[in-house]
Design an enzyme around this catalytic site. Structure first.
Site, PDB file in Angstrom:
ATOM      1  CE1 TYR A 146      -3.656   2.456   0.721  1.00 21.43           C
ATOM      2  CE2 TYR A 146      -2.250   3.409   2.306  1.00 21.43           C
ATOM      3  CZ  TYR A 146      -3.397   3.325   1.612  1.00 21.43           C
ATOM      4  OH  TYR A 146      -4.278   4.546   1.769  1.00 21.43           O
ATOM      5  CE  LYS A 150      -3.673   4.755  -2.217  1.00 18.66           C
ATOM      6  NZ  LYS A 150      -4.702   5.144  -2.889  1.00 18.66           N
ATOM      7  CB  ILE A 179     -10.331   9.414   6.010  1.00 18.88           C
ATOM      8  CG1 ILE A 179      -9.211  10.347   5.658  1.00 18.88           C
ATOM      9  CG2 ILE A 179     -11.691   9.808   5.593  1.00 18.88           C
ATOM     10  CD1 ILE A 179      -9.273  11.673   6.355  1.00 18.88           C
ATOM     11  CB  THR A 181     -13.223   5.114   4.252  1.00 16.03           C
ATOM     12  OG1 THR A 181     -12.047   4.299   4.804  1.00 16.03           O
ATOM     13  CG2 THR A 181     -12.415   6.515   3.922  1.00 16.03           C
ATOM     14  N   PRO A 182     -15.353   3.168   4.808  1.00 14.05           N
ATOM     15  CG  PRO A 182     -17.050   2.897   3.443  1.00 14.05           C
ATOM     16  CD  PRO A 182     -15.997   3.814   3.619  1.00 14.05           C
ATOM     17  NE  ARG A 201       0.285   7.510  16.689  1.00 12.13           N
ATOM     18  CZ  ARG A 201       0.463   6.595  15.698  1.00 12.13           C
ATOM     19  NH1 ARG A 201      -0.425   5.547  15.869  1.00 12.13           N
ATOM     20  NH2 ARG A 201       1.406   6.761  14.891  1.00 12.13           N
TER      21      ARG A 201
END
Length: 244
Positions: A146, A150, A179, A181-182, A201
């Site tokens: 990931y 990105k 965030i 999100t689902p 944090r």
């Protein structure tokens, strides 16, 4: 804003929030995702939803054909993070690495390149890629597929900004922090302590919403950001501003 936009990853999370935000601004949105049409988009004026597997070359080409000869805005919001399978690159299964890179980076590159003629003919000529603070900074527990995907999106966006600037086409990224999100919500539901730790944090002491990221994206797409390209707008409540 008006005009036309293509939003990928529109089946939920940030992509869905962007679709609603653009539609509310009078933009005609082509929305794409592998997921079924969300209830909130079904029958919504100005939004045309298409179920597409963007990793399939034929389906990606079909989506490009649907967009037509002119496109004002492109939002590359499709992406995955497999918290249960991703990890250190030192022992990561090859299929996890390849699939993550395919969805998060390769699709972004292929779709953007395929749509360049339409973007050059459009009025807004603006692109926003949804990256992540993980592409800018390391994580406590590695999600290397990931993170690298990105980081690659961020690097690509900067290169596109330089190459396409003479054509008046702008390319920027938005880098969200934590965030709700689902994709992330189940982690916090399973461990309220994990959410509390992230909130503690974060200087703003809370988790962000998809709508807040969508507003940042709409700004970068708009004429208000007409002299902004090649930048990475961090939307993380101040998390990356700290040295820890």
């Amino acid at each position: 804003m008006n005009g036309t936009a293509l939003v990928t990853g529109a089946g939920g999370g940030i992509g869905l929030a962007v679709t609603h935000a653009l539609q509310a601004r009078g933009v005609q949105v082509t929305a794409a995702d592998l997921k079924p049409v969300p209830e909130s988009l079904a029958g919504l004026d100005g939004v045309h939803y298409h179920r597409v597997d963007l990793t399939d070359a034929d389906e990606l080409s079909g989506l490009v054909a649907l967009v037509g000869d002119r496109l004002d805005h492109l939002v590359n919001a499709a992406g995955v993070a497999w918290f249960d399978r991703d990890g250190s690159a030192l022992d990561l299964p090859e299929e996890v690495w390849a699939r993550t890179m395919s969805i998060n980076f390769d699709v972004t590159r292929r779709l953007t390149v395929a749509l360049l003629p339409a973007l050059r003919a459009g009025r807004g000529r603006s692109i926003v890629h949804v990256a992540s603070v993980a592409g800018l900074r390391g994580m406590d527990s590695p999600l290397d597929a990931y993170q690298v995907s990105k980081a690659a999106v961020i690097s690509l966006s900067r290169s596109l900004a330089i190459q396409l600037g003479p054509d008046g086409v702008r390319s920027n990224t938005v880098c969200p922090g934590s965030i709700l999100t689902p994709m992330v919500a189940p982690l916090y539901e399973a461990s309220p302590a994990r959410r509390a730790d992230m909130e503690a944090r974060t200087p703003l002491r809370r988790i962000g919403s998809p709508e807040e990221v969508a507003e940042a994206i709409c700004f970068l797409l708009s004429e208000a950001a007409s002299f902004i390209t090649g930048t990475d707008l961090v939307v993380d409540g101040g998390w990356t501003a700290q040295v820890k």
